[in-house]
Design a protein around this motif. Structure first.
Motif, mmCIF file in Angstrom:
data_model
loop_
_atom_site.group_PDB
_atom_site.id
_atom_site.type_symbol
_atom_site.label_atom_id
_atom_site.label_comp_id
_atom_site.label_asym_id
_atom_site.label_seq_id
_atom_site.Cartn_x
_atom_site.Cartn_y
_atom_site.Cartn_z
ATOM 1 N N UNK B 209 0.808 -1.234 0.000
ATOM 2 C CA UNK B 209 0.000 0.000 0.000
ATOM 3 C C UNK B 209 0.830 1.268 0.000
ATOM 4 N N UNK B 210 2.104 1.177 0.416
ATOM 5 C CA UNK B 210 2.903 2.398 0.489
ATOM 6 C C UNK B 210 4.366 2.122 0.155
ATOM 7 N N UNK B 211 4.967 3.073 -0.507
ATOM 8 C CA UNK B 211 6.395 2.975 -0.788
ATOM 9 C C UNK B 211 7.234 3.757 0.214
ATOM 10 N N UNK B 212 6.631 4.114 1.346
ATOM 11 C CA UNK B 212 7.316 4.996 2.301
ATOM 12 C C UNK B 212 8.390 4.287 3.125
ATOM 13 N N UNK B 213 8.311 2.949 3.190
ATOM 14 C CA UNK B 213 9.297 2.223 4.006
ATOM 15 C C UNK B 213 10.586 2.079 3.203
ATOM 16 N N UNK B 214 11.689 2.561 3.784
ATOM 17 C CA UNK B 214 12.964 2.541 3.059
ATOM 18 C C UNK B 214 13.810 1.313 3.412
ATOM 19 N N UNK B 215 13.624 0.820 4.629
ATOM 20 C CA UNK B 215 14.482 -0.247 5.145
ATOM 21 C C UNK B 215 13.763 -0.881 6.326
ATOM 22 N N UNK B 216 13.936 -2.196 6.476
ATOM 23 C CA UNK B 216 13.379 -2.889 7.645
ATOM 24 C C UNK B 216 14.356 -3.958 8.096
ATOM 25 N N UNK B 217 14.377 -4.232 9.378
ATOM 26 C CA UNK B 217 15.164 -5.349 9.887
ATOM 27 C C UNK B 217 14.462 -5.856 11.140
ATOM 28 N N UNK B 218 14.455 -7.160 11.321
ATOM 29 C CA UNK B 218 13.875 -7.676 12.567
ATOM 30 C C UNK B 218 14.960 -7.737 13.638
ATOM 31 N N UNK B 219 14.701 -7.138 14.780
ATOM 32 C CA UNK B 219 15.727 -7.043 15.833
ATOM 33 C C UNK B 219 15.808 -8.312 16.666
ATOM 34 N N UNK B 225 19.217 -2.496 19.724
ATOM 35 C CA UNK B 225 20.546 -1.855 19.768
ATOM 36 C C UNK B 225 21.412 -2.353 18.606
ATOM 37 N N UNK B 226 21.333 -3.624 18.325
ATOM 38 C CA UNK B 226 22.110 -4.195 17.227
ATOM 39 C C UNK B 226 21.667 -3.659 15.879
ATOM 40 N N UNK B 227 20.362 -3.701 15.620
ATOM 41 C CA UNK B 227 19.840 -3.255 14.323
ATOM 42 C C UNK B 227 20.107 -1.760 14.103
ATOM 43 N N UNK B 228 19.834 -0.956 15.125
ATOM 44 C CA UNK B 228 19.996 0.492 14.944
ATOM 45 C C UNK B 228 21.472 0.861 14.790
ATOM 46 N N UNK B 229 22.359 0.125 15.441
ATOM 47 C CA UNK B 229 23.784 0.359 15.214
ATOM 48 C C UNK B 229 24.195 -0.024 13.795
ATOM 49 N N UNK B 230 23.626 -1.121 13.280
ATOM 50 C CA UNK B 230 23.913 -1.479 11.883
ATOM 51 C C UNK B 230 23.434 -0.388 10.935
ATOM 52 N N UNK B 268 14.193 -10.092 19.893
ATOM 53 C CA UNK B 268 12.764 -10.078 19.592
ATOM 54 C C UNK B 268 12.543 -10.981 18.390
ATOM 55 N N UNK B 269 11.372 -11.580 18.292
ATOM 56 C CA UNK B 269 11.115 -12.471 17.153
ATOM 57 C C UNK B 269 9.784 -12.183 16.476
ATOM 58 N N UNK B 270 9.182 -11.026 16.808
ATOM 59 C CA UNK B 270 7.904 -10.720 16.166
ATOM 60 C C UNK B 270 7.731 -9.231 15.936
ATOM 61 N N UNK B 271 8.855 -8.544 15.731
ATOM 62 C CA UNK B 271 8.788 -7.091 15.556
ATOM 63 C C UNK B 271 9.764 -6.674 14.467
ATOM 64 N N UNK B 272 9.542 -5.491 13.927
ATOM 65 C CA UNK B 272 10.466 -4.939 12.936
ATOM 66 C C UNK B 272 10.810 -3.505 13.292
ATOM 67 N N UNK B 273 12.048 -3.140 12.990
ATOM 68 C CA UNK B 273 12.489 -1.746 13.066
ATOM 69 C C UNK B 273 12.521 -1.238 11.625
ATOM 70 N N UNK B 274 11.944 -0.067 11.382
ATOM 71 C CA UNK B 274 11.896 0.472 10.019
ATOM 72 C C UNK B 274 12.421 1.889 9.961
ATOM 73 N N UNK B 275 13.002 2.241 8.828
ATOM 74 C CA UNK B 275 13.210 3.653 8.508
ATOM 75 C C UNK B 275 12.148 4.015 7.478
#
Lengths: 335, 335
Positions: B209-219, B225-230, B268-275
């Protein structure tokens, strides 16, 4: 059933493995692609793609003719080739025991890398887990792979017909015996090198040049006895093979006699068993023999309407023997 | 370097893991697709296909909210989703310790099967190895997966821009704490359920529905802390997050305080961090919150030209803390 214990035999690629796979895994994960019980799956995208997975737990990590890294690449490449797929991409997942020496890991990874380069596949994704000392034995490797299925080349048990020739591309028993010989308890007296090799360079060109090959399988765990029994069972035809035509290296023969092991059930990692149309067998043989990996390619038998569902060995001494599917785990951790 | 021992920390998803991956694996297996170090690879067929692999060695096999079978399916499905790929096919490779009870194996396989059905992926190929007692700890699972990448949805660190919002789809710390609480030494006092879930049902519709998500990673290992540092390291931008906006369940907070663990590094095994682009963040949030798995979705921070390459936490007490990449293995065998 539910109070049974898992035995080493459940991993042996024989009857117990099949019971476990059919009784538990297929029952629960049922879908038409998995049901084929090929070592890799063909999935439909706009192009047909083959997809396979294999874990490697071989002990010792190094053996004459190879190591776990080479084996992990060749094994997965070969599973794709058996589906007439050009192997292209591999994944590499390592489970490592805490305390493993860096040098050992480096050797394994170098072996993965050089084997992948040599057979022109790329490792494109991976995973790394380390478990505490004692929670695994040194290192286990999973390689999964994907490849593009050649157009108009759909290999399947269903294609096999009575009258087809059975071709074996190499000699038998070398991998199983090389790993056994690498184990401390047996000493290194045998000096037999594994046949471990990637078969895409040999077989993809042959598949492109002829449509005569109906089915292929690499005779790893369970050996050619395992594969030919699967073919007999899956087609309800007889597989009749001639002992005198099966290339058995002298050293393997001697070791088998000393240890009381039937070479037909020994694992191979660089050969294929094929069912080939009778008309096409000559051409396939000459194409195979032009390649260094298949100088010894032979017609070892034929598919028959007699002896339905059975594998029959006509022996060199003139007797006739029904060869059963290997029952359980003969040689654990051979791959 | 070559005399180093492999430590538990090398499997921890932190600095030691990255050293090992960059120093050994990338060096040896170098290719542009693997170099992305995503958890899955996008390979070019006529359609773009994502390919991923993950081994699961979690201990104990069962924990509140899941087990190794559910985890193996969800983890691999989520790795594909993070590449904007619709997960379609999985492989399943089992390494089993001799003597494992059939009942345990059956439970695990049932869990794989029911999770796969629920999230509409098919296990199409597999492998089974059994090793002798003591050579592995009960059961290890590798799941590899392939999926079709959504058209015009290429998620990558390279797409992230200063000013982007950082969205977290769920609360943090539940999986890591649930597994810890399942271990004997800690007793079962905490009663925290893992967030283990497949995210394709949540995220694929949002991506469509949207092209607004630029990047995602599951933490997962290494936590947010690991994902955001990457993300900070990969973009050379600053990731500035607000502690007050990070959903931290009360039970997890208490357990972390008791044990002296930073919840930012819990798996975590059921969440995503997105930009997400600043303009699109509102729409993404409202789409996310309409789904049961992301009722708690929040903007937890923003990407900045300041603090380049660093993760900064503005705390609830008004201080400012640089959060480093987790150094080694905090909690072995969490997945």
């Amino acid at each position: 059933m539910t109070d049974k214990k898992i035995l080493l035999g459940h991993g042996g690629g024989g009857v117990l493995s099949r019971e476990l796979i059919k009784g538990l895994l297929l029952k629960n994960l049922d879908n038409p692609i998995l049901k084929e019980l090929s070592d890799s799956a063909v999935v439909g995208y706009r192009e047909k793609i083959a997809f396979t997975t294999d874990s490697f737990v071989v002990s010792p990590l190094e053996f004459s003719g190879g190591d776990i890294g080479k084996l992990a690449v060749c094994g997965t490449v070969n599973d794709l080739v058996m589906q007439a797929a050009v192997p292209e991409y591999l994944s590499l997942a390592l489970i490592i025991e805490e305390g493993l020496s860096y040098r050992t890991l480096e050797k394994v990874v170098n072996s993965v890398a050089s084997t992948a380069r040599a057979c022109r596949v790329r490792v494109v994704t991976g995973d790394l887990k380390v478990v505490e000392r004692g929670a695994c034995d040194k290192i286990f490797i999973n390689t999964s792979g994907i490849g593009r299925v050649l157009k108009n080349r759909s290999l399947s048990l269903k294609n096999i017909r009575a009258g087809d020739k059975i071709i074996l591309t190499g000699s038998i028993g070398r991998h199983g015996m090389a790993v056994l010989a690498g184990r401390k308890e047996l000493g290194a007296g045998f000096n037999i090198a594994s046949d471990c090799a990637a078969l895409n360079g040999l077989l993809i060109p042959v598949l492109k040049k002829t449509g005569a090959i109906r089915f292929m399988r690499d005779p790893t765990r369970g050996g050619i006895a395992g594969v030919l029994n699967e073919m007999a069972e899956g087609t309800n035809l007889g597989m009749i093979i001639e002992e005198k035509n099966i290339p058995l290296p002298q050293k393997v023969r001697v070791a088998c006699e000393l240890l009381g092991i039937d070479p037909l059930i020994l694992a191979n990692e660089g050969a294929a068993v094929m069912a080939v149309s009778s008309e096409g067998a000559g051409k396939v043989l000459s194409l195979l023999r032009a390649h260094p990996l298949a100088r010894q390619a032979r017609v070892i038998g034929a598919v028959s309407k007699k002896e339905r569902g059975r594998l029959i060995l006509n022996t060199v001494v003139g007797t006739r023997r029904v060869v059963d599917m290997p029952a359980g785990e003969l040689l654990p951790r051979i791959c």
